[in-house]
Scaffold this active site. Structure first.
Site, PDB file in Angstrom:
ATOM      1  N   GLU A 153       1.108  -1.233   0.078  1.00 50.50           N
ATOM      2  CA  GLU A 153       0.096  -0.274  -0.232  1.00 50.50           C
ATOM      3  C   GLU A 153       1.009   1.126   0.411  1.00 50.50           C
ATOM      4  OE1 GLU A 153      -2.665  -0.069   3.138  1.00 50.50           O
ATOM      5  OE2 GLU A 153      -3.700  -2.328   2.483  1.00 50.50           O
ATOM      6  N   GLU A 258      -6.242 -10.373  -1.330  1.00 43.23           N
ATOM      7  CA  GLU A 258      -7.445 -10.273  -0.306  1.00 43.23           C
ATOM      8  C   GLU A 258      -8.626 -10.259  -0.286  1.00 43.23           C
ATOM      9  OE1 GLU A 258      -5.722  -6.719   2.030  1.00 43.23           O
ATOM     10  OE2 GLU A 258      -3.531  -7.368   1.920  1.00 43.23           O
TER      11      GLU A 258
HETATM   12  O1  9MR Z   1      -7.463  -8.109   8.551  1.00 45.76           O
HETATM   13  C1  9MR Z   1      -6.475  -7.262   8.939  1.00 45.76           C
HETATM   14  C2  9MR Z   1      -7.415  -6.448  10.273  1.00 45.76           C
HETATM   15  O2  9MR Z   1      -7.618  -7.412  11.285  1.00 45.76           O
HETATM   16  C3  9MR Z   1      -6.143  -5.099  10.900  1.00 45.76           C
HETATM   17  O3  9MR Z   1      -7.054  -4.606  12.313  1.00 45.76           O
HETATM   18  C4  9MR Z   1      -6.381  -4.733   9.709  1.00 45.76           C
HETATM   19  C5  9MR Z   1      -5.214  -3.252  10.403  1.00 45.76           C
HETATM   20  O4  9MR Z   1      -4.217  -3.149  10.096  1.00 45.76           O
HETATM   21  O5  9MR Z   1      -5.264  -4.902   9.173  1.00 45.76           O
HETATM   22  C6  9MR Z   1      -6.723  -5.921   8.386  1.00 45.76           C
HETATM   23  O6  9MR Z   1      -5.728  -6.397   6.875  1.00 45.76           O
HETATM   24  C7  9MR Z   1      -5.436  -5.168   6.140  1.00 45.76           C
HETATM   25  C8  9MR Z   1      -3.919  -5.811   5.622  1.00 45.76           C
HETATM   26  O7  9MR Z   1      -3.353  -6.044   6.484  1.00 45.76           O
HETATM   27  C9  9MR Z   1      -4.192  -5.118   4.463  1.00 45.76           C
HETATM   28  N1  9MR Z   1      -4.788  -4.424   3.142  1.00 45.76           N
HETATM   29  C10 9MR Z   1      -6.038  -4.020   4.103  1.00 45.76           C
HETATM   30  C11 9MR Z   1      -6.152  -5.443   5.042  1.00 45.76           C
HETATM   31  C12 9MR Z   1      -7.909  -4.988   5.339  1.00 45.76           C
HETATM   32  O8  9MR Z   1      -7.827  -4.058   6.050  1.00 45.76           O
END
Ligand code: 9MR
Length: 364
Positions: A153, A258
């Site tokens: 990102e 994802e």
């Molecule tokens: O699913 C993840 C969630 O449990 C966390 O709280 C969040 C915050 O860091 O991250 C989520 O996963 C993310 C992923 O690592 C990167 N892309 C977006 C995903 C959804 O937010």
């Protein structure tokens, strides 16, 4: 003794149909075994195998897994000289035990950073963290993870680079530097750039610029991850196809890393965890069940997506869902906390939804 027998009989009678049922459900990883890998993200409870039925279910359905959180820097690297590898090591063991390839997620991300990094104000200190983190983490899991999301990102929606702490202190070569360090620390591991909305034209152009810059520097990048956080009835199929073609034309593997399809109302797009939305009377419309019309639309969206993935199976190497079942999904808590969401192929009891059948029937 008699009581024990009755208990044993009852246990058999209640657990047998469940496991038989799970066995009778077709397996996603088998259905697409000649096409691409099928992955899920895993949370702490799943990695620790707290529920044997869940473990068996995961092993039957998936052949690749990404840690939902446990390999993020805030969790792995809480202090300058402190690393906490316990859960990440368990994930690697989980993969070895169940024949599931692990995609490391993620080495460099502006979000979920350790507290001490957020207090760094000098280029030297940030460079030290950056180098030490990549070398230590990628080095530890060398030969143990299949791949790394090296940078996650880094882009704004318009394709410019996000003004992260890394860009501010290290300049715009930090992405290439991260790939170079990862390649040195873990030579046999596949290295990816990962983002959301990078199927959209402006962000895709920014992503392509990153990829070209890495390659021009003579550094290896093996693939690009399109996260795939989409919305029901609005999956951008044409842009996804264009992106598969454009990324593959650069010689990269394309992954959907994802995948989930949001079914609730939302006024923020993508997956920027920093954004929130205020709850109101209409923000949680389906607390008890998903209406049939939405269920059918969800199934149609997933079917169209997998048809597209199959059409380009020579370019698409993996499709990973962001959660095993609807109950696990981060979308129950973002951008509003405590909603009831239905974005995946399995319901809260791991039962297949119509979307599951619309996908699995396309496999071999
Ligand atoms: O699913 C993840 C969630 O449990 C966390 O709280 C969040 C915050 O860091 O991250 C989520 O996963 C993310 C992923 O690592 C990167 N892309 C977006 C995903 C959804 O937010």
């Amino acid at each position: 003794m008699k009581n024990q027998c009755v208990v044993a009989l009852l246990l058999t009678a209640t657990s047998l149909p469940v496991s038989l049922l799970a066995q009778s459900i077709p397996s996603l990883k088998d259905a697409f075994k000649n096409d691409f890998g099928i992955g899920t993200c895993l949370n702490v409870s799943q990695i620790e195998e707290r529920d044997p039925k869940t473990t068996a279910f995961i092993a039957r359905q998936f052949n690749m897994a990404t840690p939902e959180n446990v390999m993020k820097s805030a969790l792995l690297h809480p202090g300058w000289d402190t690393y906490t590898f316990e859960m990440a090591d368990k994930l690697v063991e989980f993969g070895q035990k169940h024949n599931i390839k692990i995609n490391g997620h993620t080495l460099i991300w502006h979000s979920q950073l350790p507290g001490f990094v957020r207090r760094i104000h000098s280029q030297d200190s940030l460079r030290t963290f950056f180098t030490d983190h990549i070398k230590t983490v990628a080095g530890r899991y060398k030969g143990k993870v299949f791949s790394w999301d090296v940078v996650n990102e880094a882009l704004n929606e318009d394709g410019t680079l996000r003004k992260s702490v890394f860009l501010q202190h290290l300049g715009d070569t930090y992405i290439t530097d991260a790939f170079r360090l990862a390649q040195e620390a873990s030579p046999g591991t596949e290295l990816y750039y990962n983002d959301y909305n990078n199927e959209q034209p402006a962000k895709r152009a920014g992503c392509i610029a990153i990829i070209k810059k890495i390659k021009d520097a003579g550094v290896r990048i093996d693939g690009v991850g399109i996260q795939g956080h989409w919305h029901v009835g609005k999956v951008p199929l044409a842009e996804i196809e264009e992106s598969i073609n454009q990324y593959a034309a650069l010689g990269l593997k394309v992954m959907f890393t994802e995948l989930d399809i949001e079914v609730l109302p939302r006024n923020v797009q993508g997956a920027d965890v920093g954004q929130r939305m205020t709850a109101n009377a209409t923000s949680n419309p389906y607390p008890d069940a998903l209406p049939d019309s939405v269920q059918q639309q969800l199934a149609a969206d997933y079917e169209a997506l997998f048809k597209l993935f199959l059409k380009h199976k020579d370019k698409v190497s993996r499709v990973t869902f962001w959660g095993v079942n609807d109950g696990d999904s981060w979308l129950n808590n973002w951008p509003v906390r405590g909603r009831t969401n239905y974005p995946l192929l399995f319901d809260r009891n791991d039962n297949p939804k119509p979307a599951f059948y619309s996908v699995v029937k396309l496999g071999k």
